[in-house]
Design a protein around this motif. Sequence first.
Motif, PDB file in Angstrom:
ATOM      1  N   MET A 123      -6.118   4.112 -10.908  1.00  0.00           N
ATOM      2  CA  MET A 123      -4.965   3.485 -11.560  1.00  0.00           C
ATOM      3  C   MET A 123      -5.013   3.263 -12.803  1.00  0.00           C
ATOM      4  SD  MET A 123      -5.409   1.755  -8.148  1.00  0.00           S
ATOM      5  CE  MET A 123      -5.289   0.120  -8.283  1.00  0.00           C
ATOM      6  N   TYR A 173      -3.025  -6.357  -1.306  1.00  0.00           N
ATOM      7  CA  TYR A 173      -2.601  -6.544  -2.856  1.00  0.00           C
ATOM      8  C   TYR A 173      -3.873  -6.565  -3.572  1.00  0.00           C
ATOM      9  CZ  TYR A 173       1.557  -7.213  -0.395  1.00  0.00           C
ATOM     10  OH  TYR A 173       2.794  -7.329   0.414  1.00  0.00           O
ATOM     11  N   TRP A 204      -0.729  -4.641  -7.397  1.00  0.00           N
ATOM     12  CA  TRP A 204      -0.882  -3.106  -6.829  1.00  0.00           C
ATOM     13  C   TRP A 204      -0.880  -3.227  -5.333  1.00  0.00           C
ATOM     14  CZ3 TRP A 204      -1.258   0.824 -10.686  1.00  0.00           C
ATOM     15  CH2 TRP A 204      -1.703   0.404 -11.893  1.00  0.00           C
ATOM     16  N   GLN A 216      -0.571   2.166  -5.907  1.00  0.00           N
ATOM     17  CA  GLN A 216       0.622   2.273  -6.733  1.00  0.00           C
ATOM     18  C   GLN A 216       0.817   0.964  -7.113  1.00  0.00           C
ATOM     19  OE1 GLN A 216       3.603   4.240  -4.231  1.00  0.00           O
ATOM     20  NE2 GLN A 216       2.520   6.101  -4.357  1.00  0.00           N
ATOM     21  N   ALA A 217       1.335   0.883  -8.448  1.00  0.00           N
ATOM     22  CA  ALA A 217       1.866  -0.606  -8.667  1.00  0.00           C
ATOM     23  C   ALA A 217       3.028  -0.852  -8.301  1.00  0.00           C
ATOM     24  CB  ALA A 217       2.181  -0.643 -10.307  1.00  0.00           C
TER      25      ALA A 217
END
Length: 630
Positions: A99, A117, A132, A138-139
């Motif tokens: 990421m 998270y 995330w 994914q954010a």
Amino acid sequence: MAEDLRLDSVIGIGGGVPNGLLLHPDGSTLIYPLGSTVIIRPKGDARRQEFLQGHTDKVACIAVSKSGRYLASGQVTHMGFNADIIIWDFETRQMVHRMALHKVKVQALCFSHDDRYLASLGGEDDGNLVVWNVELGQAICGSPTANDFVLTVQFFHNDSTRLVTGGNYNLNVWEFDEANRKVRPAECHLGLQKRVCQSMVVDERDEFVYVGTKTGDVLQVSLGPKLFKQSGPKPFIGQGVSCLIQLPGGDTLVAGGGDGSITLLRAATLKAACSLQLNGGAVTSVVLSEGPARDGSFLLYAGTARCNVYLVRFDARDNKLTSTQVQSCHHEKITDVCFPANYGDVFATCSLNEIRIWHAAECRELLRIQVSAKMPDVECLCIAFMEDGKSVISGWSDGKIRAFGPQSGKLLYTITDAHVAGVTAIVGTSDSTKIVSGGKEGQVRVWRIGQESQTLISSMKEHKGPVNAIQVRRNDSEAVSASSDGSCIIWDLARFVRNNSLFASTFFKAILYHPDESQLLTTGTDRKITYWDAYDGQVIRNIEGSKSAEINALAISADGEAVASGGADKEVKLWGYDEGHCFAVGRGHSGAVLKVKISPDLRKVVSVGEEGAILIWDYISPRSLSAPRD
């Protein structure tokens, strides 16, 4: 197509990474960064290492999830570029997600208690908090953290929607709303306390957060009303609280100090129970290894900024802390590496203020040689074993040549004022009676080494730049020196005059003879590996050694079949000597490779770099381009 050079072992630890030394929840596995690599190994065996490689630059922070399933690491990068976060599957050692949202540096990472998270903080040039989704990579949401930079982040122990951040005069509790993709801060009120928050830990019941400050005290802040409650200890811990943990049960805090101390604090009063002073600079990591036992005794691992790791024992009966050093390495760039003649089991490295001798197979330090504490900034620039194995000769930035016993570390002799601006290259003759040295000012000097005295035989001054490397023929008749002035000079060691010269539009960084001494190899800032005829000085062949960066180091195998190179592209490459093709590449350094050597027994390749790492690779014999592929 070049194959990957297998990394066998690494000596070192990223001691400057805050909370960089971790213990996996299985209780038996240590995790820590070194350069761009994350190292995983059992607690009691530094030799059994596994490597996670995927970062392009130095790892700046690391975190392990509460269940132990995931590992996350964040890096630094160049100004203006995104810094990557990588989530690894710990069991398979595979990359799960890469990421990139933060600029320049990922400052800190923390997993939520249920592994759902991951919270990440950007560095001073970024200033954002991002949450995330670990499963998807994914954010979910993000927010600027504060008007000033933030250094640390922690999730609550029992609530994955709340977290705490602290930094330069700020301490905030955040509410995370996944449905609306929002994260909202609430400031903690510290009254008259103005502190830089360097480290923190949330207690097991989510009632308090304990904050280690740059001032040297620990603040206890109530998470419900977000109010300051108390601080301690008094007197303050020297040079700030650089790391902080709370032991199971919640009664005891362990604080690592910037002054190298470890202090036990009673959580209820924040008074110091006992302390211990470690060597090696600031204590940057503390992790519980075993305990606490019924009587309150426990074991800790502590990592320091100077790359030392200690096992710290607390004996509750004596209320006393004791320590044992279990791992150590250089903490500054390593400027040279060498093997003894015809012996591949040990090698020596040098760095700021010290020389160390290592056992190659066990990655164990055998001897540490340090110069006087009165000269803390003197740097060892080059080292070599004398051919008879009776001494290690070294050149230093203070202009002195020092020789030490390779087993005792005893100083045998010192040649003062050997080179005015520093000794940058050194080699002994095959009869072990002379030393040829090169200096930053461009001189090449020959010294006679006797039992009682060391005398200058000749000083040869033709180079107009620093001498970066020197090699001597086996019969001691000639020496060749490579300089940043774009010349290599072949010297007659009987008449002490120039026999021949080699010129190129480059700063020569390395030079060596082929084992049959019919050819010379050079390299430098032109990124080329050049073959020269040793007798008439004519160019035989040019090879492009790197597409992007200068080459700093060359080494040739004892059988003359392979050449190793390393440079500012952070790669170690093996080349077939005859065909001039790159058949293996090793990637693991996060800084420029400064020196590389192939062991005399053709089993290992050792490379050292600017980040202070020693990487040991498995040597591969060259495969001919015409050989059939498996």
